[in-house]
Design an enzyme around this catalytic site. Structure first.
Site, PDB file in Angstrom:
ATOM      1  CB  ALA A  10      -1.186   0.035   0.876  1.00 22.71           C
ATOM      2  NE  ARG A  54       0.996   9.414   1.464  1.00 20.77           N
ATOM      3  CZ  ARG A  54       1.645  10.190   2.597  1.00 20.77           C
ATOM      4  NH1 ARG A  54       1.774  10.360   3.031  1.00 20.77           N
ATOM      5  NH2 ARG A  54       3.656  10.171   2.389  1.00 20.77           N
ATOM      6  CE  LYS A  82      10.752   6.901  14.977  1.00 19.74           C
ATOM      7  NZ  LYS A  82      11.777   6.625  13.472  1.00 19.74           N
ATOM      8  CD  GLU A 103      15.458  -5.085  17.350  1.00 23.60           C
ATOM      9  OE1 GLU A 103      15.967  -3.722  18.132  1.00 23.60           O
ATOM     10  OE2 GLU A 103      15.727  -5.706  18.284  1.00 23.60           O
ATOM     11  CB  ILE A 128      21.492  -0.903  17.531  1.00 22.95           C
ATOM     12  CG1 ILE A 128      22.411   0.389  16.827  1.00 22.95           C
ATOM     13  CG2 ILE A 128      22.138  -1.539  18.063  1.00 22.95           C
ATOM     14  CD1 ILE A 128      22.420   2.120  17.625  1.00 22.95           C
ATOM     15  CD  GLU A 165      10.340   9.371  12.963  1.00 25.87           C
ATOM     16  OE1 GLU A 165       9.266   9.309  13.163  1.00 25.87           O
ATOM     17  OE2 GLU A 165      11.245   9.216  13.271  1.00 25.87           O
ATOM     18  CG  ASP A 202      11.793  10.003  16.719  1.00 29.79           C
ATOM     19  OD1 ASP A 202      11.020   8.563  16.168  1.00 29.79           O
ATOM     20  OD2 ASP A 202      13.445   8.995  16.716  1.00 29.79           O
ATOM     21  CE  LYS A 261      13.885   6.428  17.559  1.00 24.35           C
ATOM     22  NZ  LYS A 261      13.846   7.209  16.912  1.00 24.35           N
TER      23      LYS A 261
HETATM   24  P1  NDP Z   1       8.196   7.989   3.973  1.00 25.07           P
HETATM   25  O1  NDP Z   1       7.370   9.351   4.140  1.00 25.07           O
HETATM   26  O2  NDP Z   1       9.040   7.258   3.542  1.00 25.07           O
HETATM   27  O3  NDP Z   1       7.159   6.274   3.736  1.00 25.07           O
HETATM   28  C1  NDP Z   1       5.776   6.527   4.729  1.00 25.07           C
HETATM   29  C2  NDP Z   1       5.539   5.886   2.801  1.00 25.07           C
HETATM   30  O4  NDP Z   1       3.933   5.541   3.730  1.00 25.07           O
HETATM   31  C3  NDP Z   1       5.066   5.960   1.673  1.00 25.07           C
HETATM   32  O5  NDP Z   1       5.748   5.088   1.424  1.00 25.07           O
HETATM   33  C4  NDP Z   1       3.259   6.655   1.661  1.00 25.07           C
HETATM   34  O6  NDP Z   1       2.631   6.527   0.396  1.00 25.07           O
HETATM   35  C5  NDP Z   1       3.136   5.541   3.029  1.00 25.07           C
HETATM   36  N1  NDP Z   1       1.822   6.200   2.951  1.00 25.07           N
HETATM   37  C6  NDP Z   1       1.839   6.721   3.738  1.00 25.07           C
HETATM   38  N2  NDP Z   1       0.449   7.064   4.476  1.00 25.07           N
HETATM   39  C7  NDP Z   1      -0.556   6.196   3.780  1.00 25.07           C
HETATM   40  C8  NDP Z   1      -1.946   6.204   3.131  1.00 25.07           C
HETATM   41  N3  NDP Z   1      -2.792   6.769   4.275  1.00 25.07           N
HETATM   42  N4  NDP Z   1      -1.943   5.237   2.604  1.00 25.07           N
HETATM   43  C9  NDP Z   1      -0.983   4.367   2.324  1.00 25.07           C
HETATM   44  N5  NDP Z   1      -0.430   4.822   2.123  1.00 25.07           N
HETATM   45  C10 NDP Z   1       0.766   6.240   2.521  1.00 25.07           C
HETATM   46  O7  NDP Z   1       8.473   7.236   5.848  1.00 25.07           O
HETATM   47  P2  NDP Z   1      10.187   6.185   6.061  1.00 25.07           P
HETATM   48  O8  NDP Z   1       9.640   5.036   5.635  1.00 25.07           O
HETATM   49  O9  NDP Z   1      11.005   6.823   6.937  1.00 25.07           O
HETATM   50  O10 NDP Z   1       9.538   5.485   7.737  1.00 25.07           O
HETATM   51  C11 NDP Z   1       8.662   4.633   8.202  1.00 25.07           C
HETATM   52  C12 NDP Z   1       8.308   4.261   9.439  1.00 25.07           C
HETATM   53  O11 NDP Z   1       9.037   3.505   9.526  1.00 25.07           O
HETATM   54  C13 NDP Z   1       7.263   5.727   9.856  1.00 25.07           C
HETATM   55  O12 NDP Z   1       6.625   4.931  11.825  1.00 25.07           O
HETATM   56  C14 NDP Z   1       8.855   5.993  11.158  1.00 25.07           C
HETATM   57  O13 NDP Z   1       8.728   6.601  12.569  1.00 25.07           O
HETATM   58  C15 NDP Z   1       9.372   4.980  10.994  1.00 25.07           C
HETATM   59  N6  NDP Z   1      10.857   4.914  11.141  1.00 25.07           N
HETATM   60  C16 NDP Z   1      12.306   5.595  10.225  1.00 25.07           C
HETATM   61  C17 NDP Z   1      13.342   5.522   9.931  1.00 25.07           C
HETATM   62  C18 NDP Z   1      13.523   6.366   9.103  1.00 25.07           C
HETATM   63  O14 NDP Z   1      15.435   6.075   9.368  1.00 25.07           O
HETATM   64  N7  NDP Z   1      12.942   6.895   7.845  1.00 25.07           N
HETATM   65  C19 NDP Z   1      13.731   4.616  11.279  1.00 25.07           C
HETATM   66  C20 NDP Z   1      12.784   4.205  11.748  1.00 25.07           C
HETATM   67  C21 NDP Z   1      11.872   4.442  11.758  1.00 25.07           C
HETATM   68  P3  NDP Z   1       3.693   7.178  -0.584  1.00 25.07           P
HETATM   69  O15 NDP Z   1       5.091   6.754  -1.112  1.00 25.07           O
HETATM   70  O16 NDP Z   1       2.905   7.482  -2.180  1.00 25.07           O
HETATM   71  O17 NDP Z   1       4.168   8.674  -0.021  1.00 25.07           O
HETATM   72  N1  HSE Z   2      13.785  10.424  13.034  1.00 32.19           N
HETATM   73  C1  HSE Z   2      14.287   9.242  13.579  1.00 32.19           C
HETATM   74  C2  HSE Z   2      15.976   9.247  13.455  1.00 32.19           C
HETATM   75  C3  HSE Z   2      14.886   7.993  12.199  1.00 32.19           C
HETATM   76  O1  HSE Z   2      16.226  10.474  13.114  1.00 32.19           O
HETATM   77  O2  HSE Z   2      15.957   8.816  14.448  1.00 32.19           O
HETATM   78  C4  HSE Z   2      14.730   6.802  12.984  1.00 32.19           C
HETATM   79  O3  HSE Z   2      13.770   6.112  14.184  1.00 32.19           O
END
Ligand code: NDP
Ligand code: HSE
Length: 438
Positions: free
Chosen positions: A45, A47, A107, A131, A138, A192, A203, A207
């Protein structure tokens, strides 16, 4: 070959990284899984259907409705990598009711809604694995929950936000601009969706909530975490700290005290001699002190596609390895019997005792320093170190940097109130707590 089918919610930094790892290392994953089992990505899924993606999705069903995935009978494990707490929570609830295991990096959702979600998951015999939610690549959840399970944990302290640590590290360079450095962190996929979560410590508080729960066996209590971010830290403070033999790190700190748990997130001066003082860039480090093991430390990349997806895929592998285990034999989500977790007292920040770094701009004239030091001695606060130099922005002012003795937070607060009303001090007074992490 038996196929375990994944439904992935979110195809951004972490979702893309996860699909990339599975595409590129499936043979190695199959060897790790054994038992003639493989992983298939059934559905994703996202967006925006027209956005260009770097990762190949041929043969995978794509939807813009996450509810399609959690209701899809062909999906065995839901991998939630969208973020947010409302739609994500709805997806969790439906996935759990549909008896699907969940892997997440979210988180915010775990910290804020985890008590209910773990209870619901346990009732339905499904696993919520998270994790990736803490310290990116980590494996600190497994280290605490499984590796250190013989210990009564005394304290946990860590750099647990990659973006914040990246910004503080870059600010050591001459003329670094906070806004520009944050933009680079965003472009690298570290931040984020709302970067104030990184910059204002939310954030890290999410954690720390989870770390405290798995370390001490207490309920998730996000609302009780004292939270301060890094937005008020200046390049000058970083330089002064360095001159005095310290680094400024944004830490999550959780400890047992005789009056309750201390749970706080704030910038901290850490002496150069502490290993964690040298953890820079996007790297995270988590120190855990247990009664038998002593102090341990875990280090690695705290954010970004590869490291975070590494933790996601490891959780998927773990769940598949445990599929044939009776549910009661699985490690409980928060590492302790769920019915033993209680809401425990958390002490107020004003009860904390530590050394402090104070920095202010004061009129460069006779008697000002004497007045300030008198206010300190009247408040029963003594000075460990005092540094004065001309102020770089106002020629009538001097910059004063004072390190105090160990003192209760409530006393420092009273002193700060008095100093703030002193007419010869200009602007806000900076206060940063000091911790030697011993
Ligand atoms: P991104 O913004 O890069 O990705 C979010 C994804 O979710 C996108 O593909 C987006 O679609 C999709 N999305 C969001 N809302 C919807 C919706 N309503 N319907 C369908 N698809 C949706 O975020 P991240 O990958 O950075 O983060 C994702 C999660 O991981 C978060 O909870 C974040 O806190 C956590 N996280 C992130 C880390 C990081 O280093 N980035 C590290 C650790 C945890 P589209 O691509 O089409 O916009
Ligand atoms: N926004 C978060 C950070 C992603 O910078 O640590 C990893 O949880």
């Amino acid at each position: 070959m038996k196929k375990i089918r994944l439904g992935i919610l979110g195809f951004g930094t972490v979702g893309g990284g996860t699909v990339g790892i599975i595409n590129n290392t499936i043979k190695e994953i199959e060897r790790r899984l054994g038992r003639h089992t493989t992983i298939v990505i059934e559905q994703i899924a996202l967006r925006n259907l027209t956005k260009k993606r770097a990762v190949d999705t041929s043969g995978i069903k794509i939807t813009t409705n996450p509810l399609d995935v959690v209701n899809n009978p062909d999906v065995d494990i839901v991998v939630e990598l969208m973020g947010g707490t409302s739609l994500a929570k709805e997806c969790f609830e439906i996935a759990i009711a549909n008896k699907k295991h969940i892997v997440t990096a979210n988180k915010a959702l775990i910290a804020e809604q985890g008590n209910e979600l773990f209870a619901e998951a346990a009732k339905n015999n499904v696993v919520i694995a998270y994790e990736a939610a803490i310290a990116g690549g980590i494996p600190v959840v497994k280290a605490i929950r499984e590796g250190l399970s013989a210990n009564k944990i005394n304290w946990v302290a860590g750099i647990i936000n990659g973006t914040g640590n990246y910004i503080l590290s870059e600010m050591k360079q001459p003329n670094a601009d906070f806004g520009k450095v944050l933009k680079v962190a965003q472009d690298l996929g570290y931040a984020e969706a709302d970067p104030t979560f990184d910059v204002e410590g939310i954030d890290a508080a999410h954690k720390l909530t989870i770390l405290a729960s798995i370390a001490f066996g207490i309920k998730l209590q996000f609302s009780k975490i004292y939270t301060e971010g890094i937005s008020k830290i200046t390049a000058e403070d970083i330089t002064f700290a360095q001159q005095l033999g310290y680094q400024i790190k944004h830490l999550g700190l959780a400890s047992r005290t005789k009056d309750g748990f201390s749970l706080r997130v704030h910038p901290t001066l850490v002496p150069n001699s502490a290993l964690i003082a040298n953890v820079d860039g996007v790297m995270n480090a988590v120190m855990v002190n247990g009664d038998s093991v002593g102090t341990t430390m875990y280090y690695g990349a705290g954010a970004g596609a590869g490291p975070t997806a590494s933790a996601v895929v490891a959780d998927i592998i773990d769940i598949i390895r445990g599929l044939e285990q009776p549910p009661q034999d699985r490690v409980s989500g928060l590492g302790f019997a769920l019915n033993s977790l209680k809401v425990e007292p958390v002490i107020d920040i004003t009860e904390i005792e530590c050394h402090h770094y104070l920095r202010c701009f004061a009129k460069d004239k006779k008697g000002v320093l004497a007045t300030i030091t008198k206010m300190m001695s009247d408040s029963n606060i003594s000075i460990d170190n005092l540094h004065q130099e001309p102020c770089s922005t106002n020629k009538n002012d001097a910059t004063l940097v004072i390190l105090t003795n160990k003192v209760k937070e409530s006393s420092i607060n009273k002193l700060l109130e008095k100093l703030a009303s002193f007419k010869d001090i200009d602007g806000e007074i900076q206060r940063i707590r000091i911790d030697s992490l011993e």
